[in-house]
Design a protein around this motif. Structure first.
Motif, PDB file in Angstrom:
ATOM      1  N   GLU A 230       0.876  -1.165   0.000  1.00 22.58           N
ATOM      2  CA  GLU A 230       0.000   0.000   0.000  1.00 22.58           C
ATOM      3  C   GLU A 230       0.917   1.220   0.000  1.00 22.58           C
ATOM      4  N   ALA A 231       1.079   2.010  -1.063  1.00 17.48           N
ATOM      5  CA  ALA A 231       0.272   1.987  -2.260  1.00 17.48           C
ATOM      6  C   ALA A 231       1.189   2.098  -3.477  1.00 17.48           C
ATOM      7  N   LEU A 232       2.488   1.741  -3.301  1.00 17.81           N
ATOM      8  CA  LEU A 232       3.464   1.986  -4.360  1.00 17.81           C
ATOM      9  C   LEU A 232       3.115   1.296  -5.673  1.00 17.81           C
ATOM     10  N   PRO A 233       2.868  -0.013  -5.727  1.00 19.52           N
ATOM     11  CA  PRO A 233       2.640  -0.626  -7.042  1.00 19.52           C
ATOM     12  C   PRO A 233       1.362  -0.127  -7.716  1.00 19.52           C
ATOM     13  N   PHE A 234       0.343   0.203  -6.936  1.00 18.42           N
ATOM     14  CA  PHE A 234      -0.899   0.720  -7.507  1.00 18.42           C
ATOM     15  C   PHE A 234      -0.678   2.112  -8.100  1.00 18.42           C
ATOM     16  N   ASP A 235       0.036   2.936  -7.378  1.00 18.05           N
ATOM     17  CA  ASP A 235       0.293   4.305  -7.820  1.00 18.05           C
ATOM     18  C   ASP A 235       1.181   4.329  -9.064  1.00 18.05           C
ATOM     19  N   ILE A 236       2.233   3.517  -9.062  1.00 10.23           N
ATOM     20  CA  ILE A 236       3.114   3.439 -10.225  1.00 10.23           C
ATOM     21  C   ILE A 236       2.379   2.825 -11.411  1.00 10.23           C
ATOM     22  N   ALA A 237       1.517   1.834 -11.153  1.00 14.17           N
ATOM     23  CA  ALA A 237       0.743   1.211 -12.240  1.00 14.17           C
ATOM     24  C   ALA A 237      -0.174   2.227 -12.906  1.00 14.17           C
ATOM     25  N   ALA A 238      -0.816   3.086 -12.120  1.00 16.21           N
ATOM     26  CA  ALA A 238      -1.706   4.097 -12.701  1.00 16.21           C
ATOM     27  C   ALA A 238      -0.922   5.083 -13.555  1.00 16.21           C
ATOM     28  N   LEU A 239       0.240   5.518 -13.058  1.00 14.50           N
ATOM     29  CA  LEU A 239       1.079   6.439 -13.830  1.00 14.50           C
ATOM     30  C   LEU A 239       1.562   5.780 -15.119  1.00 14.50           C
ATOM     31  N   TRP A 240       2.048   4.550 -15.016  1.00 12.50           N
ATOM     32  CA  TRP A 240       2.551   3.830 -16.187  1.00 12.50           C
ATOM     33  C   TRP A 240       1.455   3.642 -17.230  1.00 12.50           C
ATOM     34  N   MET A 241       0.270   3.264 -16.774  1.00 10.76           N
ATOM     35  CA  MET A 241      -0.809   3.013 -17.717  1.00 10.76           C
ATOM     36  C   MET A 241      -1.245   4.305 -18.391  1.00 10.76           C
ATOM     37  N   ALA A 242      -1.292   5.401 -17.650  1.00 16.70           N
ATOM     38  CA  ALA A 242      -1.659   6.685 -18.250  1.00 16.70           C
ATOM     39  C   ALA A 242      -0.640   7.081 -19.316  1.00 16.70           C
ATOM     40  N   GLN A 243       0.629   6.819 -19.045  1.00 15.67           N
ATOM     41  CA  GLN A 243       1.652   7.131 -20.048  1.00 15.67           C
ATOM     42  C   GLN A 243       1.509   6.250 -21.286  1.00 15.67           C
ATOM     43  N   GLN A 244       1.150   4.989 -21.087  1.00 15.29           N
ATOM     44  CA  GLN A 244       0.945   4.097 -22.229  1.00 15.29           C
ATOM     45  C   GLN A 244      -0.222   4.576 -23.089  1.00 15.29           C
ATOM     46  N   VAL A 245      -1.297   5.027 -22.436  1.00 16.54           N
ATOM     47  CA  VAL A 245      -2.450   5.548 -23.172  1.00 16.54           C
ATOM     48  C   VAL A 245      -2.056   6.774 -23.983  1.00 16.54           C
TER      49      VAL A 245
END
Length: 436
Positions: free
Chosen positions: A144-159
């Protein structure tokens, strides 16, 4: 930053997670030069820890004596390091003094807090001072909450890279893999239970009901953000993963406020749409025994039952925190303490090594285009993955390979560490990939 004796000090090193973090530090130090130390209030226990965990042929860490209840010792410790890794939770009773010492000494600070009400207090009281001092205080930097936060940032960049549009929604569905988790004690660490107990004892805010609770104090859209990202405690069937899902454990009200604070701090409408929404849940398919000769649908009744068994106590905790009656909180605190291990305890080495987790990550662009990604992570989320991740974050921040963002103050894993964390976390056993 002025020269310091150490790159990283691991404070609270003799606890269960602390000992795992020391092992991770030993592995990092074997491949790169790191000046590090263990810290706590008992010098004899620290010396024994070093003797047990650090090979005699390896470069030996320093030993720093500091007490979370002794401000002078905290300031002396913070003045000696570039990054203070604070593992001495729960954080509400003593963590603020550690943060104050780091700000005064110009040291970055990382912790594993899941106490959002405490983070809210830090933002109100210390964000401006930490920002002025160009210090990064990064709470909630474990599962809580590093992988969730990084995943959201990474996915937004991929989009953005694929569609040249901002990301309007990220949905994360968590699954456990490997050795099946059979009890709460196997899934939740003693430190996490201590944090939940701290919530029940000290929290008099609306943080467990309000996903917008960590937005900047001057945010004008907090009500809209809260309504758009309202928590859902009822189980449901998720068509994307073809499984019954429940709220995430151990606390579904920690990750969303962090992700939403990241979105607000980035303030980049080319990355996150103005009406961005974050959703997370946990797949029950990974928690019930499979029947090899039957289709997955055969386990649906067990999935619904498992989801209900998790959703009800989590909803009760939220209700108890929101309620005015002290006996409600006391009853829930006793239940939490009874169900889970004590602080400093953990499961067997077999469970640590052979349990992992994965995220199925779904994103929508501003115009509704879809993208799917995945995070695969090795090791038990709380006991093994957390210390590996937090050590990676601390070492990267100290060395300057992470933390190149312009964000200072009480920040988040994504805004404090940056997108470089995606690659750095491979060393901690986390791999991000797009799904065709």
């Amino acid at each position: 930053m002025a020269a310091r004796s150490f790159d990283v000090i691991v404070f609270g090193a003799t606890g269960f997670t602390g000992r795992q973090a020391v092992t991770a530090m030993v592995h990092r130090a074997a491949s790169q030069p790191i000046r590090w130390a263990v810290a706590g209030r008992d010098p004899e226990r620290l010396e024994r820890l070093v003797a047990e965990r650090v090979p005699s042929a390896a470069e030996q860490p320093g030993v720093v004596v500091a007490d979370a209840k002794n401000n002078d010792s905290l300031h002396a410790m913070a003045a000696r390091t570039a990054v203070l890794l604070n593992l001495a939770g729960p954080y509400a009773p003593t963590g603020e003094a550690v943060v104050q010492a780091c700000i005064a000494s110009g040291a970055h600070c990382i912790d594993l807090s899941g106490e959002t009400f405490w983070v809210q207090q830090l933002i109100a009281r210390h964000h401006r001072a930490a920002k002025t001092a160009k210090v990064k205080i990064i709470p909630c930097c474990g599962y809580e909450a590093l992988p969730f936060d990084i995943a959201a940032l990474w996915m937004a960049q991929q989009v953005r890279q694929r569609y040249a549009e901002p990301c309007r929604e990220v949905k994360v569905v968590v699954s456990f893999v490997g050795k099946r988790i059979k009890s709460v004690a196997d899934a939740v660490s003693g430190g996490t239970v201590a944090s939940l107990s701290s919530l029940l004892e000290f929290d008099n805010t609306d943080c467990v009901r309000n996903p917008a609770c960590l937005l900047p104090v001057d945010a004008t859209d907090a009500n809209e953000v809260a309504e758009r990202n309202a928590y859902r405690f009822t189980p449901h069937f998720d068509e994307d993963v073809q499984a019954v899902t429940s709220p995430t454990i151990p606390a579904p009200f920690v990750n969303p406020p962090i992700v939403l604070r990241s979105k607000a701090l980035f303030a980049d409408e080319a990355l996150f749409a103005q009406d961005f929404r974050y959703v997370e849940s946990m797949s029950m398919k990974s928690l019930v025994p499979s029947v090899g000769f039957l289709p997955d649908a055969a386990t649906l009744p067990m999935q619904w039952a498992a989801a209900a068994s998790l959703a009800v106590p989590l909803a009760n905790i939220s209700a108890a925190l929101a309620g005015p009656l002290k006996f409600e909180r006391g009853a829930m605190r006793k239940l939490v303490a009874w169900l889970a291990p004590k602080s400093g305890q953990g499961p067997s080495e077999d469970a640590l090594a052979n349990t992992g987790y994965c995220f199925d990550i779904f994103a929508l662009s501003q115009s509704g285009k879809t993208l799917r990604g995945r995070l695969d992570a090795q090791g038990h989320p709380g006991y093994r993955s957390t210390p590996e991740m937090v050590v990676t974050a601390a070492v990267g921040l100290a060395k300057g390979t992470l933390g190149r963002t312009p964000h200072f103050g009480i920040v988040t894993p994504a805004t404090g560490l940056g997108i470089e964390a995606v690659e750095a976390l491979r060393e901690a056993g986390l791999t991000f990939s797009l799904v065709a």
